[in-house]
Design an enzyme around this catalytic site. Structure first.
Site, PDB file in Angstrom:
ATOM      1  CB  THR A   1      -1.175   0.280   1.353  1.00 23.57           C
ATOM      2  OG1 THR A   1      -0.040   0.490   2.403  1.00 23.57           O
ATOM      3  CG2 THR A   1      -1.525  -1.317   1.080  1.00 23.57           C
ATOM      4  CG  ASP A   2       5.446   3.095   1.984  1.00 24.71           C
ATOM      5  OD1 ASP A   2       4.305   3.893   2.294  1.00 24.71           O
ATOM      6  OD2 ASP A   2       6.053   2.939   1.270  1.00 24.71           O
TER       7      ASP A   2
ATOM      8  CG  ASN B   1     -36.696  18.130   3.406  1.00 18.19           C
ATOM      9  OD1 ASN B   1     -36.009  19.318   3.872  1.00 18.19           O
ATOM     10  ND2 ASN B   1     -38.131  17.711   3.631  1.00 18.19           N
TER      11      ASN B   1
ATOM     12  NE  ARG C   1     -41.037  21.897   1.403  1.00 25.72           N
ATOM     13  CZ  ARG C   1     -40.654  20.557   1.642  1.00 25.72           C
ATOM     14  NH1 ARG C   1     -40.808  20.110   3.097  1.00 25.72           N
ATOM     15  NH2 ARG C   1     -40.481  19.849   0.427  1.00 25.72           N
TER      16      ARG C   1
ATOM     17  CG  PHE D   1     -44.104  18.155   1.854  1.00 22.83           C
ATOM     18  CD1 PHE D   1     -43.953  17.116   0.777  1.00 22.83           C
ATOM     19  CD2 PHE D   1     -44.521  17.234   2.967  1.00 22.83           C
ATOM     20  CE1 PHE D   1     -43.957  15.653   0.605  1.00 22.83           C
ATOM     21  CE2 PHE D   1     -44.622  15.677   3.085  1.00 22.83           C
ATOM     22  CZ  PHE D   1     -44.048  14.817   2.332  1.00 22.83           C
TER      23      PHE D   1
HETATM   24  O1  LIG Z   1     -39.776  17.807   0.470  1.00 18.65           O
HETATM   25  C1  LIG Z   1     -40.720  16.236   1.648  1.00 18.65           C
HETATM   26  N1  LIG Z   1     -41.123  15.229   1.094  1.00 18.65           N
HETATM   27  C2  LIG Z   1     -41.372  14.248   2.237  1.00 18.65           C
HETATM   28  O2  LIG Z   1     -41.387  12.911   1.789  1.00 18.65           O
HETATM   29  C3  LIG Z   1     -41.258  14.723   3.350  1.00 18.65           C
HETATM   30  N2  LIG Z   1     -41.642  13.813   4.735  1.00 18.65           N
HETATM   31  C4  LIG Z   1     -41.588  14.844   5.107  1.00 18.65           C
HETATM   32  O3  LIG Z   1     -42.239  14.865   6.457  1.00 18.65           O
HETATM   33  N3  LIG Z   1     -41.458  16.533   4.741  1.00 18.65           N
HETATM   34  C5  LIG Z   1     -41.158  16.079   3.514  1.00 18.65           C
HETATM   35  N4  LIG Z   1     -41.042  16.876   2.351  1.00 18.65           N
END
Ligand SMILES: O=c1[nH]c(=O)c2[nH]c(=O)[nH]c2[nH]1
Length: 301
Positions: free
Chosen positions: A57-58, A248, A173, A156
């Site tokens: 490896t060296d 997320n 959001r 959402f």
């Molecule tokens: O874009 C999202 N998808 C999800 O599946 C989801 N689930 C959640 O709680 N928030 C979000 N936001």
């Protein structure tokens, strides 16, 4: 019953390699973490400690340093050079070579970037991977932790409501994520591409991902992730498929009512965990299926 050696690979991981191009007074920095893993006829060292065929490896690390003396080029071409070098040894039948590149920006002095003073960029890294097996060489390119946020243009709603659901529906959001992706080049691209083509393609894919994130009015992060991947495949027929992983990064609206204040989408609590995690492969229908390279990636991306 006998006990046998199963799949194995070995090499040097995360060699920190910094190359300064100083052919002019305006220096350039390439900062890589490189991993080399060899596969092949290595039963003897595992079974009896016979190291006759072992490329230390060296030595693998030293080979990276020596090759860097000629210049790195793009991460993809550097890895291909390493792969071809090690595959020339008869006992090496395959392997995996990985690079993560950290960005350095020139320090601005007045309106111009300094010639040889740099500031390390964001957490974002460019990544490359070369996989070798009996079928030949496969090249993946990618990026990790490209942090993006849009302050509106994301909704959402319409999701399942059961006895455990508390999440309110929203038509406005904050949407924030750290984009990580790998895309796989067709052989036609890798056979023709040099460092400039790999660099240009990386920049183009990154910019398509960002543009799509910005412009799509998002009804779910899932929709955004698929749209980002689809836009890349639509733009470039020689990209066979792309995989994306996007947390997320929730921004919760703070309840200011106890203080007698309203909060029209202005003050948020940015939670770091838990986070939603949205991952998808975006493929061409005529060739959907699992390419062996994906088995070498830890996790989805
Ligand atoms: O874009 C999202 N998808 C999800 O599946 C989801 N689930 C959640 O709680 N928030 C979000 N936001």
């Amino acid at each position: 019953m006998s006990i046998v050696l199963g799949p194995n690979q070995y090499g040097k991981a995360e060699v920190r390699l910094v190359r300064v191009d100083r052919d002019t007074a305006r220096h350039r920095i390439t900062d890589l973490g490189v991993t080399s893993l060899l596969r092949g006829d290595f039963g003897a060292t595992h079974e009896s400690g016979d190291n006759t065929g072992v490329i230390a490896t060296d030595t693998q690390k030293n080979t990276m340093h020596a090759f860097a003396r000629d210049g790195v080029g793009s991460p993809e071409t550097f890895l291909l050079r390493l792969a071809r070098h090690f595959l020339a040894a008869p006992q090496v039948t395959g392997g995996r070579w990985l690079a993560e590149q950290h960005g350095w920006e020139r320090i601005a002095v007045g309106d111009v970037g300094h010639d040889h003073a740099f500031v390390r960029g964001a957490a974002e890294r460019r990544t490359a991977l070369v996989h070798a097996d009996d079928a030949g060489l496969t090249v993946l390119a990618g990026l990790r932790d490209v942090t993006v946020l849009k302050s509106t243009g994301s909704e959402f709603s319409g999701f399942v409501r059961d006895r455990y659901t508390t999440l309110p529906e929203t038509d406005d959001r904050v949407l924030a994520t750290d984009v990580s992706a790998w895309w796989r080049y067709e052989t036609s691209f890798t056979e023709a591409a040099g460092p400039a083509e790999y660099d240009a393609r990386f920049a183009a894919v990154r910019s398509i991902l960002l543009k799509t994130f910005a412009e799509l009015h998002s009804l779910a992060l899932q929709q955004t992730v698929f749209a980002m991947g689809r836009a890349v495949l639509e733009a470039y027929p020689d990209i066979a498929e792309i995989r994306l992983s996007c947390p997320n990064n929730h921004h919760f609206l703070v309840d200011l009512e106890p203080f007698g204040l309203d909060n029209p989408g202005e003050v948020f609590f940015a939670a770091d965990r838990p986070y939603g995690l949205i991952e998808a492969a975006v493929q061409r229908s005529e060739r959907a299926g699992e390419h062996p390279v994906w088995a070498t990636i830890g996790g989805f991306v």
